[in-house]
Design an enzyme around this catalytic site. Structure first.
Site, PDB file in Angstrom:
ATOM      1  N   GLY A  11       0.837  -1.207   0.000  1.00  0.00           N
ATOM      2  CA  GLY A  11       0.000   0.000   0.000  1.00  0.00           C
ATOM      3  C   GLY A  11       0.864   1.246   0.000  1.00  0.00           C
ATOM      4  N   VAL A  24      17.847   8.432  -3.933  1.00  0.00           N
ATOM      5  CA  VAL A  24      18.525   8.740  -5.205  1.00  0.00           C
ATOM      6  C   VAL A  24      19.638   9.762  -4.977  1.00  0.00           C
ATOM      7  CG1 VAL A  24      18.190   9.846  -7.468  1.00  0.00           C
ATOM      8  CG2 VAL A  24      16.551   8.123  -6.647  1.00  0.00           C
ATOM      9  N   ARG A  72       1.149  -5.340  -5.343  1.00  0.00           N
ATOM     10  CA  ARG A  72       1.313  -6.531  -4.495  1.00  0.00           C
ATOM     11  C   ARG A  72       1.421  -7.688  -5.472  1.00  0.00           C
ATOM     12  NH1 ARG A  72      -2.773  -3.717  -0.965  1.00  0.00           N
ATOM     13  NH2 ARG A  72      -1.602  -3.122   0.854  1.00  0.00           N
ATOM     14  N   ASP A 103       5.255  -4.832   6.081  1.00  0.00           N
ATOM     15  CA  ASP A 103       5.750  -6.167   6.448  1.00  0.00           C
ATOM     16  C   ASP A 103       5.768  -7.171   5.285  1.00  0.00           C
ATOM     17  OD1 ASP A 103       3.027  -6.273   6.457  1.00  0.00           O
ATOM     18  OD2 ASP A 103       2.812  -7.066   8.489  1.00  0.00           O
ATOM     19  N   THR A 126       4.225   2.906   5.343  1.00  0.00           N
ATOM     20  CA  THR A 126       2.835   2.473   5.465  1.00  0.00           C
ATOM     21  C   THR A 126       2.110   3.452   6.372  1.00  0.00           C
ATOM     22  OG1 THR A 126       1.371   0.854   6.524  1.00  0.00           O
ATOM     23  CG2 THR A 126       3.635   0.781   7.208  1.00  0.00           C
ATOM     24  N   ASP A 128      -0.148   2.689   8.341  1.00  0.00           N
ATOM     25  CA  ASP A 128      -0.681   1.985   9.517  1.00  0.00           C
ATOM     26  C   ASP A 128       0.172   2.099  10.788  1.00  0.00           C
ATOM     27  OD1 ASP A 128      -2.864   1.182   8.104  1.00  0.00           O
ATOM     28  OD2 ASP A 128      -2.100  -0.809   7.625  1.00  0.00           O
ATOM     29  N   ASP A 130       2.402   0.165  11.944  1.00  0.00           N
ATOM     30  CA  ASP A 130       2.345  -1.098  12.691  1.00  0.00           C
ATOM     31  C   ASP A 130       3.647  -1.897  12.645  1.00  0.00           C
ATOM     32  OD1 ASP A 130       2.125  -1.606  10.013  1.00  0.00           O
ATOM     33  OD2 ASP A 130       0.506  -3.055  10.175  1.00  0.00           O
ATOM     34  N   ARG A 172      -6.215  -2.323   9.107  1.00  0.00           N
ATOM     35  CA  ARG A 172      -6.743  -3.689   8.976  1.00  0.00           C
ATOM     36  C   ARG A 172      -6.439  -4.504  10.218  1.00  0.00           C
ATOM     37  NH1 ARG A 172      -5.170  -5.868   3.320  1.00  0.00           N
ATOM     38  NH2 ARG A 172      -3.256  -4.939   4.085  1.00  0.00           N
ATOM     39  N   LYS A 214     -25.255  16.120  25.618  1.00  0.00           N
ATOM     40  CA  LYS A 214     -24.192  16.264  24.620  1.00  0.00           C
ATOM     41  C   LYS A 214     -24.869  16.371  23.262  1.00  0.00           C
ATOM     42  CE  LYS A 214     -19.713  14.396  25.664  1.00  0.00           C
ATOM     43  NZ  LYS A 214     -18.614  13.677  25.124  1.00  0.00           N
ATOM     44  N   HIS A 253      -9.842   5.112   1.206  1.00  0.00           N
ATOM     45  CA  HIS A 253      -8.513   5.354   0.629  1.00  0.00           C
ATOM     46  C   HIS A 253      -8.101   6.817   0.555  1.00  0.00           C
ATOM     47  CE1 HIS A 253      -8.997   1.159  -0.406  1.00  0.00           C
ATOM     48  NE2 HIS A 253      -7.695   1.123  -0.603  1.00  0.00           N
ATOM     49  N   GLN A 255      -7.427   8.407   2.907  1.00  0.00           N
ATOM     50  CA  GLN A 255      -6.402   8.479   3.954  1.00  0.00           C
ATOM     51  C   GLN A 255      -5.005   8.159   3.420  1.00  0.00           C
ATOM     52  OE1 GLN A 255      -8.153   6.413   7.758  1.00  0.00           O
ATOM     53  NE2 GLN A 255      -9.322   5.784   5.986  1.00  0.00           N
TER      54      GLN A 255
HETATM   55  O1  F6P Z   1      -1.675   0.532   3.660  1.00  0.00           O
HETATM   56  C1  F6P Z   1      -2.253  -0.304   4.650  1.00  0.00           C
HETATM   57  C2  F6P Z   1      -3.712  -0.270   4.481  1.00  0.00           C
HETATM   58  O2  F6P Z   1      -4.008   1.066   4.480  1.00  0.00           O
HETATM   59  C3  F6P Z   1      -4.616  -0.979   5.475  1.00  0.00           C
HETATM   60  O3  F6P Z   1      -4.926  -0.283   6.634  1.00  0.00           O
HETATM   61  C4  F6P Z   1      -5.829  -1.290   4.630  1.00  0.00           C
HETATM   62  O4  F6P Z   1      -6.601  -2.310   5.129  1.00  0.00           O
HETATM   63  C5  F6P Z   1      -5.190  -1.648   3.347  1.00  0.00           C
HETATM   64  O5  F6P Z   1      -4.044  -0.847   3.238  1.00  0.00           O
HETATM   65  C6  F6P Z   1      -6.038  -1.553   2.137  1.00  0.00           C
HETATM   66  O6  F6P Z   1      -5.240  -1.481   0.994  1.00  0.00           O
HETATM   67  P1  F6P Z   1      -5.604  -2.022  -0.446  1.00  0.00           P
HETATM   68  O7  F6P Z   1      -6.958  -1.518  -0.753  1.00  0.00           O
HETATM   69  O8  F6P Z   1      -4.547  -1.435  -1.307  1.00  0.00           O
HETATM   70  O9  F6P Z   1      -5.536  -3.498  -0.393  1.00  0.00           O
END
Ligand code: F6P
Length: 323
Positions: A11, A24, A72, A103, A126, A128, A130, A172, A214, A253, A255
């Site tokens: 991602g 570079v 991927r 990872d 990434t 995430d 993580d 995820r 609230k 996405h 994000q």
């Molecule tokens: O880049 C990580 C991530 O943002 C995860 O949090 C999310 O689940 C996943 O990518 C989704 O990516 P894609 O739609 O490219 O499989």
């Protein structure tokens, strides 16, 4: 070492371009030739190499996405695919690689080194956050800021209509984006995969807020939360607590895109530079990261297998401040 390659994989994340630029230019500064591999492992297998000069990375530090593209790749998971990739790299005279990704990227790099002996240094890219071995990954800060900007807008309309909003953010397997953005927007609750979610407890909290009038409530839900995504949690809450009008927003996405924050640009520049220097020093099979403001290297094995722990103090803080 005379020639190295750089690629992005998995991602994408804001700041990857800033990192490519750093790799570079550091290579050229050290009199190394450098090529970009297009679409990560896929490009390695197809021999899709792009010679890069200093001008190839002009005017990209501020751009989201990745000029080298990302993918991927399934073929790289096979021995034959990796052998083809190694043959292409050797024909091209590439003696070291900088891999920018998460990872999955590092798992591939580790196996590749064991089979073909081409040294690779990883850089954590990434949103995430993580990965073990770095306080922050490239793209995380920008993603959190994107969430905050979006949720601030949602809060305006939630408040105007006395509504309860469930906002789903990426992650995820991890709740880092959810927790940091949740604190930043003053969320009433943050639901993350690292802790068990009790819907009844959440309803109790919402009831208290309702009783003291609230006018709006925002619940941040990490997509990988054990209670389900935002739609699922919203339904469970609505079934037992009908007072609020509930709405769901999935940020998705958006994000992953956008211009990287200053923090991500600096992090990307530091780590890209550190990765090239590490290859020159003869290091391999490690990820460059920043811990307590210092560059450190963590073996791929550890970066992949050990989970980055969620900050318990921040978790507690989110709870205390959302009464
Ligand atoms: O880049 C990580 C991530 O943002 C995860 O949090 C999310 O689940 C996943 O990518 C989704 O990516 P894609 O739609 O490219 O499989």
């Amino acid at each position: 070492m005379k020639k190295i390659a750089v690629f992005t994989s998995g991602g994408d994340s804001p700041g990857m371009n800033a990192c490519i630029r750093s790799v570079v230019r550091t290579a050229i500064y050290n009199k190394l030739e450098v090529v970009g591999i297009i679409r990560g492992y896929e490009g390695m297998i197809n021999g899709d190499f792009l010679p890069m000069q200093s001008s190839s990375v002009s005017n990209i530090i501020q751009r989201g996405g990745t000029i080298l593209k990302s993918a991927r790749n399934k073929q790289f998971m096979t021995k034959e695919g990796r052998a083809k990739a190694a043959e292409n790299l050797k024909n091209e005279g590439i003696e070291g690689i900088v891999a920018i990704g998460g990872d999955g990227t590092f798992t591939g790099a580790k196996i590749f080194f064991e089979e073909h002996g081409i040294p690779t240094i990883g850089v954590p890219g990434t949103i995430d956050n993580d990965l073990y071995g770095t306080d922050y990954t490239i793209g995380y800060d920008t993603a959190v800021n994107t969430v905050v900007e979006a949720v601030d807008k949602i809060r305006d309309t939630a408040d105007a209509h006395d509504r309860l909003f469930f906002v789903e953010v990426m992650g995820r397997d991890a709740g880092f984006i959810a927790l940091r953005s949740g604190i930043s927007v003053g969320a009433e609750a943050v639901l993350i995969p690292e802790t068990e979610t009790y819907v009844d407890r959440l309803i109790e909290k919402l009831k208290k807020g309702w009783e003291r009038q609230k006018s709006s409530s925002i619940i941040i839900v990490a997509e990988g939360d054990d209670a389900g995504g935002a739609y699922e949690v919203a339904e469970k809450v609505k079934a037992k607590f009908k007072h609020y009008e509930t709405k769901v927003t999935v940020l998705g996405h958006l994000q992953r895109g956008g211009s990287p924050s200053a923090a991500d640009r600096v992090l990307a520049s530091q780590l890209g530079n550190a990765a090239v220097n590490a290859l020159i020093e003869g290091r391999y099979n490690e990820m460059a990261g920043i811990v307590n403001r210092k560059v450190v290297f963590t073996p791929f094995e550890k970066a992949i297998k050990h989970n980055q722990d969620i900050n318990q103090e921040l978790l507690k803080l989110a709870d205390v401040l959302s009464i």
